[in-house]
Design an enzyme around this catalytic site. Structure first.
Site, mmCIF file in Angstrom:
data_model
loop_
_atom_site.group_PDB
_atom_site.id
_atom_site.type_symbol
_atom_site.label_atom_id
_atom_site.label_comp_id
_atom_site.label_asym_id
_atom_site.label_seq_id
_atom_site.Cartn_x
_atom_site.Cartn_y
_atom_site.Cartn_z
ATOM 1 N N HIS A 6 7.391 3.315 -2.941
ATOM 2 C CA HIS A 6 7.979 3.552 -1.611
ATOM 3 C C HIS A 6 8.744 2.315 -1.138
ATOM 4 O O HIS A 6 9.762 2.434 -0.455
ATOM 5 C CB HIS A 6 6.893 3.870 -0.582
ATOM 6 N N GLN A 16 7.069 4.581 5.423
ATOM 7 C CA GLN A 16 6.811 5.988 5.764
ATOM 8 C C GLN A 16 6.552 6.194 7.260
ATOM 9 O O GLN A 16 6.616 7.323 7.741
ATOM 10 C CB GLN A 16 5.607 6.522 4.976
ATOM 11 N N CYS A 28 2.022 13.218 -1.735
ATOM 12 C CA CYS A 28 2.567 12.163 -0.876
ATOM 13 C C CYS A 28 2.605 12.680 0.546
ATOM 14 O O CYS A 28 3.002 13.819 0.774
ATOM 15 C CB CYS A 28 3.979 11.815 -1.352
ATOM 16 N N LEU A 29 2.205 11.845 1.498
ATOM 17 C CA LEU A 29 2.213 12.286 2.895
ATOM 18 C C LEU A 29 3.634 12.557 3.397
ATOM 19 O O LEU A 29 3.801 13.271 4.366
ATOM 20 C CB LEU A 29 1.513 11.248 3.782
ATOM 21 N N HIS A 60 2.105 4.141 -6.694
ATOM 22 C CA HIS A 60 2.847 5.133 -5.902
ATOM 23 C C HIS A 60 3.374 4.499 -4.604
ATOM 24 O O HIS A 60 4.547 4.652 -4.257
ATOM 25 C CB HIS A 60 1.920 6.328 -5.601
ATOM 26 N N GLU A 61 2.494 3.759 -3.914
ATOM 27 C CA GLU A 61 2.903 3.151 -2.637
ATOM 28 C C GLU A 61 3.939 2.055 -2.862
ATOM 29 O O GLU A 61 4.856 1.884 -2.048
ATOM 30 C CB GLU A 61 1.691 2.590 -1.879
ATOM 31 N N GLY A 68 -3.287 6.763 0.709
ATOM 32 C CA GLY A 68 -2.359 5.644 0.611
ATOM 33 C C GLY A 68 -1.200 5.867 1.557
ATOM 34 O O GLY A 68 -0.849 7.008 1.860
#
Ligand code: NI
Length: 177
Positions: free
Chosen positions: A143, A51, A97-98, A139-140, A46
């Site tokens: 952000h 990001q 998370c990236l 989660h996304e 994701g």
């Protein structure tokens, strides 16, 4: 498709509240496709536009084979997503998370959701989902509000993770660079 640099925490840009998109045009599609390339290369399941430095309400989600019907797409594109239903039941699932490389913690969130959004063609869609897909979408979407998964943890746990990330960053960038 280009692989874009991913912003890592702590970084003020990750705290920004992302803006809705007026329409899904070619520029949006280019951003979405670059996000997919970036997510796959990471690799991750994701990614939100903020990001990669574009604070607009767009996310991409990779759907695991196990969570997919035979002819269902392996990537979801969600523009201006809105959650219209959340199950009462919360589940604890480990998240990463990236933007917080190599950090993982359990986070509690609703098990199932319904989300409405515009797809890659700008068409309105509604998706009901659970499991990993519901988890990644939630989660996304966090952000887009400037919220990271560590913001769901106690301050102590959050500070430990952010300190670890700062340490890694210092090791990568010598002080005199
Ligand atoms: Ni993330």
């Amino acid at each position: 498709m280009a692989i874009l640099p991913i912003i890592t925490a702590p970084d003020r840009r990750l705290k920004a509240k992302s803006k809705p998109l007026d329409r899904v045009d070619d520029d949006t599609r280019k951003l979405l496709d670059d996000m997919v390339a970036t997510m796959r290369a990471a690799p991750g399941i994701g990614l939100s536009a903020v990001q990669v430095g574009s604070p607009v309400r767009a996310i991409v989600v990779g759907v695991r084979e196990a969570d997919r019907e035979e002819d269902a797409p392996e990537t979801l594109f969600l523009v201006n997503p809105e959650i219209t239903f959340e199950s009462d039941e919360d589940v604890l699932i480990e998240e990463g998370c990236l933007s917080l490389p190599d950090q993982f913690e359990n986070v509690e969130r609703p098990d199932e959701i319904t989300v409405k959004f515009l797809d890659r063609d700008g068409k309105p869609q509604t998706l009901q989902c659970g499991g990993t897909t519901a988890r990644v979408i939630q989660h996304e979407m966090d952000h887009l509000e400037g919220v990271l998964f560590v913001d769901h943890l106690s301050k102590i746990k959050r500070d430990i993770i952010l300190r670890r990330l700062l340490k890694v960053r210092r090791q990568k960038q010598p002080a005199d660079a």
